[in-house]
Design an enzyme around this catalytic site. Structure first.
Site: not given
Ligand code: UD1
Ligand code: MG
Length: 528
Positions: A56-57, A63, A70, A277, A382
């Site tokens: 998931l990215a 932040r 990021k 983050n 260089r």
């Molecule tokens: C999430 C978890 C949390 C865990 C933490 C670990 C959830 C609800 N919470 O929180 O329990 O402790 O990770 O690091 O899952 N992303 C998407 N699409 C979205 C939202 C997020 O691709 O719509 C991706 C982000 O880019 C990221 C990852 O999912 O790589 C996690 O999302 P992030 O918003 O960082 O979740 P956390 O608040 O860290």
């Molecule tokens: Mg996170």
């Protein structure tokens, strides 16, 4: 990895075949082929049965306060997401999908180069991690096992992922969560266990009550699911939480109440699970990665005098019995052969360093330093430079796009640009290769066993033949044939008594007088 939970009794099978809600258009998904060889330490283990891995990215990375997405911020010379993907691909899932969204074009262009086998899925509206997985599962296999992880945890290793996968298989779980006990759980989802110690659900920081906030076991955001059961649970997600999003974490409670077996396995090393983050966490993770890389080199027989000030990219190769002094940075595709001495305070980027070469307090990029060559202190080498075997480039010397032949020396205060220097040649102090006429760069060729006098200007294009000399202070604009000396400087004149006449009463005049000088003569030495 400790299994933290007894396997629950076999229960009701989760609702099957429920289609996820329609999401944004997913990129066409083709089966993974030509996967790169497994480069990490999971080689030799049983072939995994992972059918799919999802990274998931798509998140904004707000932040970081950065124009760069990021997941593309580098640590140890490699973007965050590439570290995650390297650890993931080592498990040889049949297919790899990456969910992208924020700064999509940049991330897409990058991954096309570094992980072309990844199938990219676009999440246009970021509606939470549950939503991201719903979209990622469109057109995915209906049966099998899926690994899901976040793209911002670069310290996770393939070894830990493999152990987690093994635990999932051994316990025949339907859903497994990788957890960790951390000193400061603030901000993470917490692992809530029932009285029997079994995983009950995951609660997010913002939705946790005081008692739950005390829990130090966190959700690392790494999961393995039975795909069919996960699909069913995803269909039941609701956004009634503090962030109004679909949380992937909520599938645990849904699956549990459907009778599926869910388990959380705690990682032994919580630092592996740290997510990035903001810039402070970026620096924290980079320092942990630095220590890991340095430890690996030291175990392989490299002496790193001060590992806390030595920064080595993950791509660098170093043979045994190399010594690296404090404050050195070694980047990119650098390779250092045995016995070389690097530092202190030296920076190398994409440099090939030969056996026993020494590079002291210098900066070198895109160049080759052959065996036994000596560089520094304070040299600037260089791109496009080769310093051949046993050659020397000394203090305050800049070399660009040049070849310095075997045993040749440029010991002091010189600029060498666009030149080829033969073997056994000495370039006197403060020599300048005048390669630029203001419009174009020109080439200089210096033969073998040449002696260039100090403070020579070699105005290119120019050839100095084998065994030739130039007189110190010459401005050489014409070729110097082999065996000749090029002399190109104004003849000296001494105006006798000048100081006594023009600077009468000065200390200089006084000293001159004591040495026997008189103002009487107006003779000029050196003139006809
Ligand atoms: C999430 C978890 C949390 C865990 C933490 C670990 C959830 C609800 N919470 O929180 O329990 O402790 O990770 O690091 O899952 N992303 C998407 N699409 C979205 C939202 C997020 O691709 O719509 C991706 C982000 O880019 C990221 C990852 O999912 O790589 C996690 O999302 P992030 O918003 O960082 O979740 P956390 O608040 O860290
Ligand atoms: Mg996170």
């Amino acid at each position: 990895m400790a299994e933290r939970e007894a396997k629950p009794p076999e229960g009701v099978v989760a609702e099957r075949g429920a289609r996820p809600p329609e999401g944004e258009v997913a990129a066409p998904v083709v089966p993974l082929c030509n996967r790169p060889a497994n480069t990490e330490a999971v080689r030799g283990r049983a072939v995994s049965q992972l059918d799919l891995a999802i990274v998931l990215a798509a998140g904004e990375g707000t932040r970081m306060k950065s124009a760069l997405p990021k997941v593309l911020h580098p640590i140890a010379g490699r973007p965050i997401v590439d570290h995650v993907l390297a650890a993931t691909t080592a498990l040889n899932a049949s297919e790899l999908r990456v969910v992208i969204g924020a700064a999509r074009e940049q991330v897409e262009a990058h991954l096309a180069v570094t992980f072309p086998q990844a199938n990219l899925v676009v999440q246009a509206q970021r509606n939470g991690t549950g939503h991201a997985v719903q979209i990622a599962l469109e057109n995915a296999p209906h049966l099998g096992t899926v690994l899901i992880l976040a793209g911002d945890t670069p310290l996770l290793t393939s070894v830990t992922l493999q152990e987690f996968f093994d635990a999932h298989i051994e316990t025949k779980s339907d859903a497994s969560v990788l957890s960790a006990h951390v000193p400061d759980p603030f901000g993470y989802g917490r692992i809530v266990r029932g009285e029997d110690g079994a995983l009950a659900r995951i609660v997010e920081e913002r939705d946790a009550n005081e008692e739950e906030q005390e829990i130090d076991e966190i959700n690392t955001g790494v999961y393995i699911f039975d795909i069919a059961k996960l699909r069913g649970a995803l269909a039941g997600l609701k956004s009634g939480n503090a962030q109004g999003e679909l949380y992937l974490t909520d599938v645990i409670e849904i699956m549990k109440s459907a009778g599926d077996s869910v388990a959380a396995f705690a990682s032994n090393d919580y630092t592996e699970t740290l997510g990035i983050n903001d810039r402070s966490q970026l620096a924290e993770c980079a320092a942990i990665m630095r220590d890991r890389i340095n430890d690996a080199h030291m175990k392989n027989g490299v002496s790193i005098v001060d590992p806390t000030t030595t920064w080595i990219d993950s791509s660098v190769e170093i043979d045994r019995d190399v010594t690296i002094y404090p404050g050195s940075s070694i980047f990119g595709k650098t390779r250092i052969a045995s016995g070389a001495i690097i530092g202190p305070r030296t920076s190398l980027e994409n440099v090939e360093v030969g056996v026993g070469a020494k590079i002291l307090e210098s900066r070198v990029s895109d160049s080759t330093i052959e065996s036994g060559a000596n560089v520094g202190p304070f040299s600037f080498i260089r791109p496009g430079t080769t310093l051949a075997e046993g050659s020397k480039v000394g203090a305050y010397v800049e070399v660009k796009n040049s070849h310095v032949g075997p045993g040749s020396k440029v010991p002091h205060l010189s600029y060498v640009g666009d030149a080829t220097i033969g073997s056994g040649t000495n370039i006197g102090a403060a020599t300048i290769f005048v390669n630029y006429d203001g419009v174009e760069k020109h080439q200089t060729t210096i033969g073998n066993d040449v002696r260039i006098g100090s403070d020579t200007m070699l105005v290119a294009p120019l050839t100095v033949g084998d065994g030739a000399y130039t007189a110190a202070g010459s401005v050489i604009t014409e070729d110097v044939p082999a065996g000749s000396i090029g002399v190109a400087r104004a003849k000296q004149r001494n105006v006798l008594g000048w100081v006594l006449r023009k600077r009468a009463g000065s200390k200089s005049a006084e000293s001159a007088r004591k040495a026997g000088a008189t103002e009487g003569s107006t003779k000029v030495q050196g003139e006809a």
